[in-house]
Design a protein around this motif. Structure first.
Motif, mmCIF file in Angstrom:
data_model
loop_
_atom_site.group_PDB
_atom_site.id
_atom_site.type_symbol
_atom_site.label_atom_id
_atom_site.label_comp_id
_atom_site.label_asym_id
_atom_site.label_seq_id
_atom_site.Cartn_x
_atom_site.Cartn_y
_atom_site.Cartn_z
ATOM 1 N N GLY A 121 -49.576 8.393 8.633
ATOM 2 C CA GLY A 121 -49.707 9.527 7.733
ATOM 3 C C GLY A 121 -48.411 9.848 6.997
ATOM 4 N N LEU A 122 -47.300 9.761 7.703
ATOM 5 C CA LEU A 122 -46.000 10.013 7.071
ATOM 6 C C LEU A 122 -45.702 8.978 5.996
ATOM 7 N N LEU A 123 -45.985 7.721 6.284
ATOM 8 C CA LEU A 123 -45.759 6.672 5.287
ATOM 9 C C LEU A 123 -46.668 6.851 4.072
ATOM 10 N N ALA A 124 -47.880 7.312 4.288
ATOM 11 C CA ALA A 124 -48.782 7.585 3.165
ATOM 12 C C ALA A 124 -48.198 8.685 2.274
ATOM 13 N N GLU A 125 -47.562 9.683 2.884
ATOM 14 C CA GLU A 125 -46.912 10.746 2.110
ATOM 15 C C GLU A 125 -45.696 10.220 1.362
ATOM 16 N N VAL A 126 -44.937 9.331 1.986
ATOM 17 C CA VAL A 126 -43.788 8.715 1.322
ATOM 18 C C VAL A 126 -44.268 7.928 0.108
ATOM 19 N N ARG A 127 -45.371 7.209 0.269
ATOM 20 C CA ARG A 127 -45.940 6.447 -0.851
ATOM 21 C C ARG A 127 -46.298 7.377 -2.004
ATOM 22 N N LYS A 128 -46.999 8.475 -1.701
ATOM 23 C CA LYS A 128 -47.389 9.420 -2.749
ATOM 24 C C LYS A 128 -46.157 10.006 -3.439
ATOM 25 N N HIS A 129 -45.156 10.356 -2.666
ATOM 26 C CA HIS A 129 -43.932 10.929 -3.232
ATOM 27 C C HIS A 129 -43.224 9.913 -4.126
ATOM 28 N N HIS A 130 -43.118 8.683 -3.655
ATOM 29 C CA HIS A 130 -42.442 7.631 -4.421
ATOM 30 C C HIS A 130 -43.183 7.371 -5.735
ATOM 31 N N GLU A 131 -44.508 7.284 -5.680
ATOM 32 C CA GLU A 131 -45.289 7.049 -6.890
ATOM 33 C C GLU A 131 -45.173 8.223 -7.853
ATOM 34 N N ALA A 132 -45.118 9.441 -7.329
ATOM 35 C CA ALA A 132 -44.952 10.616 -8.190
ATOM 36 C C ALA A 132 -43.571 10.610 -8.837
ATOM 37 N N ARG A 133 -42.575 10.182 -8.094
ATOM 38 C CA ARG A 133 -41.202 10.155 -8.606
ATOM 39 C C ARG A 133 -41.034 9.098 -9.683
ATOM 40 N N THR A 134 -41.634 7.936 -9.484
ATOM 41 C CA THR A 134 -41.474 6.843 -10.437
ATOM 42 C C THR A 134 -42.518 6.894 -11.554
ATOM 43 N N GLY A 135 -43.620 7.578 -11.314
ATOM 44 C CA GLY A 135 -44.697 7.641 -12.298
ATOM 45 C C GLY A 135 -45.507 6.365 -12.373
ATOM 46 N N LYS A 136 -45.346 5.492 -11.385
ATOM 47 C CA LYS A 136 -46.063 4.208 -11.368
ATOM 48 C C LYS A 136 -46.734 4.006 -10.016
ATOM 49 N N SER A 137 -47.852 3.312 -10.043
ATOM 50 C CA SER A 137 -48.523 2.924 -8.813
ATOM 51 C C SER A 137 -48.117 1.496 -8.495
ATOM 52 N N ALA A 138 -47.659 1.279 -7.283
ATOM 53 C CA ALA A 138 -47.187 -0.048 -6.878
ATOM 54 C C ALA A 138 -48.342 -0.900 -6.357
ATOM 55 N N ASP A 139 -48.046 -2.143 -6.061
ATOM 56 C CA ASP A 139 -49.022 -3.095 -5.540
ATOM 57 C C ASP A 139 -49.102 -2.958 -4.018
ATOM 58 N N TYR A 140 -50.203 -2.445 -3.541
ATOM 59 C CA TYR A 140 -50.423 -2.283 -2.103
ATOM 60 C C TYR A 140 -51.672 -3.050 -1.682
ATOM 61 N N ASP A 141 -51.890 -4.218 -2.283
ATOM 62 C CA ASP A 141 -53.101 -4.989 -2.003
ATOM 63 C C ASP A 141 -53.267 -5.326 -0.531
ATOM 64 N N SER A 142 -52.183 -5.736 0.135
ATOM 65 C CA SER A 142 -52.304 -6.111 1.547
ATOM 66 C C SER A 142 -52.676 -4.896 2.396
ATOM 67 N N TYR A 143 -52.131 -3.735 2.047
ATOM 68 C CA TYR A 143 -52.482 -2.496 2.765
ATOM 69 C C TYR A 143 -53.914 -2.089 2.456
ATOM 70 N N GLU A 144 -54.277 -2.091 1.188
ATOM 71 C CA GLU A 144 -55.613 -1.668 0.776
ATOM 72 C C GLU A 144 -56.693 -2.569 1.382
ATOM 73 N N SER A 145 -56.397 -3.863 1.505
ATOM 74 C CA SER A 145 -57.397 -4.796 2.025
ATOM 75 C C SER A 145 -57.715 -4.543 3.501
ATOM 76 N N LEU A 146 -56.823 -3.873 4.217
ATOM 77 C CA LEU A 146 -57.073 -3.581 5.633
ATOM 78 C C LEU A 146 -58.152 -2.516 5.812
ATOM 79 N N GLY A 147 -58.256 -1.611 4.850
ATOM 80 C CA GLY A 147 -59.270 -0.569 4.936
ATOM 81 C C GLY A 147 -59.007 0.470 6.009
ATOM 82 N N VAL A 148 -57.766 0.589 6.433
ATOM 83 C CA VAL A 148 -57.391 1.557 7.471
ATOM 84 C C VAL A 148 -56.556 2.649 6.820
#
Length: 79
Positions: free
Chosen positions: A11-38
């Protein structure tokens, strides 16, 4: 690490991801994470599944942070 601790870290890492994407204004490539479905809210998933998700998410975040840092340090070409 206990399953509950992994879910919390997830959960903390998910928040870090949201913060980082908000700061940069870009969505990064998280295909390996997304493919897990967890997701952090997927409490029915196994400890092993959350562990794999934590590693994939952390890898995606750090890779994107390195890319962003490199883009910021490379001087723009003069026209």
């Amino acid at each position: 690490m206990k399953k509950q601790e992994l879910i919390h870290l997830h959960g903390l890492l998910a928040e870090v991801r949201k913060h980082h994407e908000a700061r940069t204004g870009k969505s990064a490539d998280y295909d390996s994470y997304e493919s897990l479905g967890v997701r952090p809210t997927s409490i029915h998933q196994s400890k092993t599944d959350h562990k794999a998700a934590v590693f994939a998410l952390a890898d995606g975040i750090t890779t994107d942070m390195r890319r962003t840092e490199n883009e910021e340090t490379v001087p723009a070409a003069a026209d």
